[in-house]
Design an enzyme around this catalytic site. Structure first.
Site, PDB file in Angstrom:
ATOM      1  N   SER A 148      37.757  74.139  54.841  1.00 29.16           N
ATOM      2  CA  SER A 148      37.832  72.723  54.466  1.00 29.16           C
ATOM      3  C   SER A 148      37.681  71.921  55.749  1.00 29.16           C
ATOM      4  CB  SER A 148      39.204  72.434  53.836  1.00 29.16           C
ATOM      5  OG  SER A 148      39.452  71.043  53.754  1.00 29.16           O
ATOM      6  N   TYR A 161      48.465  73.336  54.333  1.00 31.43           N
ATOM      7  CA  TYR A 161      47.077  73.552  53.880  1.00 31.43           C
ATOM      8  C   TYR A 161      46.134  73.654  55.083  1.00 31.43           C
ATOM      9  CZ  TYR A 161      42.751  72.680  51.202  1.00 31.43           C
ATOM     10  OH  TYR A 161      41.496  72.769  50.639  1.00 31.43           O
TER      11      TYR A 161
HETATM   12  P1  NAP Z   1      40.246  74.349  41.701  1.00 27.27           P
HETATM   13  O1  NAP Z   1      39.448  73.509  40.775  1.00 27.27           O
HETATM   14  O2  NAP Z   1      41.719  74.237  41.696  1.00 27.27           O
HETATM   15  O3  NAP Z   1      39.805  75.880  41.507  1.00 27.27           O
HETATM   16  C1  NAP Z   1      40.455  76.897  42.245  1.00 27.27           C
HETATM   17  C2  NAP Z   1      40.519  78.131  41.387  1.00 27.27           C
HETATM   18  O4  NAP Z   1      41.202  79.158  42.134  1.00 27.27           O
HETATM   19  C3  NAP Z   1      41.314  77.902  40.098  1.00 27.27           C
HETATM   20  O5  NAP Z   1      40.640  78.434  38.991  1.00 27.27           O
HETATM   21  C4  NAP Z   1      42.608  78.660  40.387  1.00 27.27           C
HETATM   22  O6  NAP Z   1      43.225  79.169  39.208  1.00 27.27           O
HETATM   23  C5  NAP Z   1      42.102  79.792  41.253  1.00 27.27           C
HETATM   24  N1  NAP Z   1      43.204  80.469  41.913  1.00 27.27           N
HETATM   25  C6  NAP Z   1      44.357  79.940  42.422  1.00 27.27           C
HETATM   26  N2  NAP Z   1      45.145  80.895  42.886  1.00 27.27           N
HETATM   27  C7  NAP Z   1      44.501  82.074  42.689  1.00 27.27           C
HETATM   28  C8  NAP Z   1      44.816  83.426  42.963  1.00 27.27           C
HETATM   29  N3  NAP Z   1      45.979  83.775  43.514  1.00 27.27           N
HETATM   30  N4  NAP Z   1      43.901  84.372  42.634  1.00 27.27           N
HETATM   31  C9  NAP Z   1      42.742  84.055  42.043  1.00 27.27           C
HETATM   32  N5  NAP Z   1      42.387  82.786  41.740  1.00 27.27           N
HETATM   33  C10 NAP Z   1      43.267  81.810  42.072  1.00 27.27           C
HETATM   34  O7  NAP Z   1      39.806  74.070  43.211  1.00 27.27           O
HETATM   35  P2  NAP Z   1      38.391  73.664  43.872  1.00 27.27           P
HETATM   36  O8  NAP Z   1      38.451  72.237  44.206  1.00 27.27           O
HETATM   37  O9  NAP Z   1      37.264  74.198  43.087  1.00 27.27           O
HETATM   38  O10 NAP Z   1      38.560  74.454  45.243  1.00 27.27           O
HETATM   39  C11 NAP Z   1      37.960  75.703  45.496  1.00 27.27           C
HETATM   40  C12 NAP Z   1      38.143  76.010  46.972  1.00 27.27           C
HETATM   41  O11 NAP Z   1      37.566  74.937  47.743  1.00 27.27           O
HETATM   42  C13 NAP Z   1      39.590  76.127  47.439  1.00 27.27           C
HETATM   43  O12 NAP Z   1      39.716  77.166  48.380  1.00 27.27           O
HETATM   44  C14 NAP Z   1      39.855  74.782  48.082  1.00 27.27           C
HETATM   45  O13 NAP Z   1      40.889  74.835  49.056  1.00 27.27           O
HETATM   46  C15 NAP Z   1      38.504  74.478  48.693  1.00 27.27           C
HETATM   47  N6  NAP Z   1      38.279  73.059  48.966  1.00 27.27           N
HETATM   48  C16 NAP Z   1      38.307  72.140  47.956  1.00 27.27           C
HETATM   49  C17 NAP Z   1      38.096  70.786  48.257  1.00 27.27           C
HETATM   50  C18 NAP Z   1      38.136  69.713  47.198  1.00 27.27           C
HETATM   51  O14 NAP Z   1      38.139  68.524  47.553  1.00 27.27           O
HETATM   52  N7  NAP Z   1      38.152  70.047  45.906  1.00 27.27           N
HETATM   53  C19 NAP Z   1      37.840  70.397  49.582  1.00 27.27           C
HETATM   54  C20 NAP Z   1      37.801  71.362  50.587  1.00 27.27           C
HETATM   55  C21 NAP Z   1      38.015  72.695  50.259  1.00 27.27           C
HETATM   56  P3  NAP Z   1      44.528  78.406  38.589  1.00 27.27           P
HETATM   57  O15 NAP Z   1      44.133  77.040  38.301  1.00 27.27           O
HETATM   58  O16 NAP Z   1      44.841  79.198  37.360  1.00 27.27           O
HETATM   59  O17 NAP Z   1      45.595  78.461  39.647  1.00 27.27           O
END
Ligand code: NAP
Length: 265
Positions: A148, A161
């Site tokens: 990130s 984080y």
């Molecule tokens: P999201 O919509 O919350 O999706 C994340 C997925 O990971 C969810 O389906 C979640 O399942 C799953 N997950 C959580 N804990 C887990 C575990 N222990 N084992 C397997 N799966 C697990 O998030 P996103 O925004 O798509 O983010 C994806 C990645 O991008 C993350 O690493 C996040 O830190 C990174 N990121 C996101 C942003 C942003 O602005 N969105 C910015 C920078 C980086 P549950 O919902 O069931 O927990």
């Protein structure tokens, strides 16, 4: 490796890719993009992924990235059902906004276990499989780790984080050196604010802590990106597909910032 004279392909036909946390958000859109580029995609998540796997004609498996037993089972599944592995996208992650002094040791460890240990375990168990097939491809095998911009610059109330994402950034660089001789490339991706469920969770938390409406906070985030708008999951997926492909054959140990110019300012 490619000869470096241009013309390397973004076609992923014949390759097997695994995306964690792929039931929704960036992971789901990345799985679709990898499939559209021709890869056979294994989608995993702690949540149900059967619908997602069916949608992209891939394979689905429940997997908690913090469980080493689950990683061993997932690699055995990749070998048995897809013949091996060529691309690993360590995407699963969680977010929290909390001052350091209010963060319990359990909360700290929980976040590091998913965001850092999950990536460590994924790399550890995928590398033997990636190495077996790396010589088939001009760009070798590929690991893309989700960090990130919070892993590159500091921010109040995001120590837990940011620490986890900073660790992923350096894990990526050191591992890239370690496995270069195996023809495996390892890179990290650093999104700005992306419109997903996690994005909504972040907006809700930031707006509460700043006593602002969620719409005002969303608009403030949009203005913080030089391009003037928040990101979509597809913006990140496009970068991941590039890093996974032979077009990135000479790219390893580096970071791809996908943030609309937010931290360039
Ligand atoms: P999201 O919509 O919350 O999706 C994340 C997925 O990971 C969810 O389906 C979640 O399942 C799953 N997950 C959580 N804990 C887990 C575990 N222990 N084992 C397997 N799966 C697990 O998030 P996103 O925004 O798509 O983010 C994806 C990645 O991008 C993350 O690493 C996040 O830190 C990174 N990121 C996101 C942003 C942003 O602005 N969105 C910015 C920078 C980086 P549950 O919902 O069931 O927990």
């Amino acid at each position: 490796m490619t000869d470096g004279n241009g013309g390397a392909s973004a076609d992923l036909s014949g390759r097997v890719a695994l995306v964690t946390g792929a039931s929704r958000g960036i992971g789901a859109v990345t799985a679709r993009a990898l499939a559209a580029a021709g890869a056979r995609v294994i989608v995993t998540d702690i949540a149900d992924v059967d619908g997602m796997a069916a949608e992209i004609g891939g394979l689905g498996l429940r997997q908690d990235v913090t469980s080493e037993a689950d990683w061993i089972e997932t690699m055995a599944f990749a070998r048995a059902e897809a013949g091996g592995l060529d691309i690993l996208v360590n995407n699963a992650g969680i977010f929290a906004l909390k001052p350091l002094v209010d963060t319990s040791l359990e909360e700290w460890r929980h976040m590091q276990s998913i965001n850092v240990e999950g990536v460590f375990l994924g790399c550890k168990h995928a590398i033997p499989l990636l190495a077996e097939r790396a010589s088939r491809w001009a760009g070798g095998g590929a690991i893309v780790n989700m960090s990130s911009i919070a892993g590159m610059v500091g921010g109040a109330n995001t120590v837990c984080y940011g620490t986890s994402k900073g660790a992923v950034r350096l894990l990526t660089k050191s591992l890239a050196i370690e496995v270069a001789s195996l023809r495996i490339r390892v890179n990290s991706v650093h999104p700005g604010f992306i419109e997903t469920a996690m994005g909504d969770q972040a907006i809700a938390a930031f707006s509460r802590s700043a006593d602002m409406s969620e719409q005002d906070m969303r608009d403030q985030f949009a203005r913080a990106h030089a391009l003037g708008h928040n990101g979509q999951p597809g913006h990140v997926a496009d970068g991941i597909v590039f890093l996974a492909s032979d077009r990135a054959a000479f790219i390893t140990g580096t970071e791809l910032v996908i943030d609309g110019g937010m931290i360039a300012q």
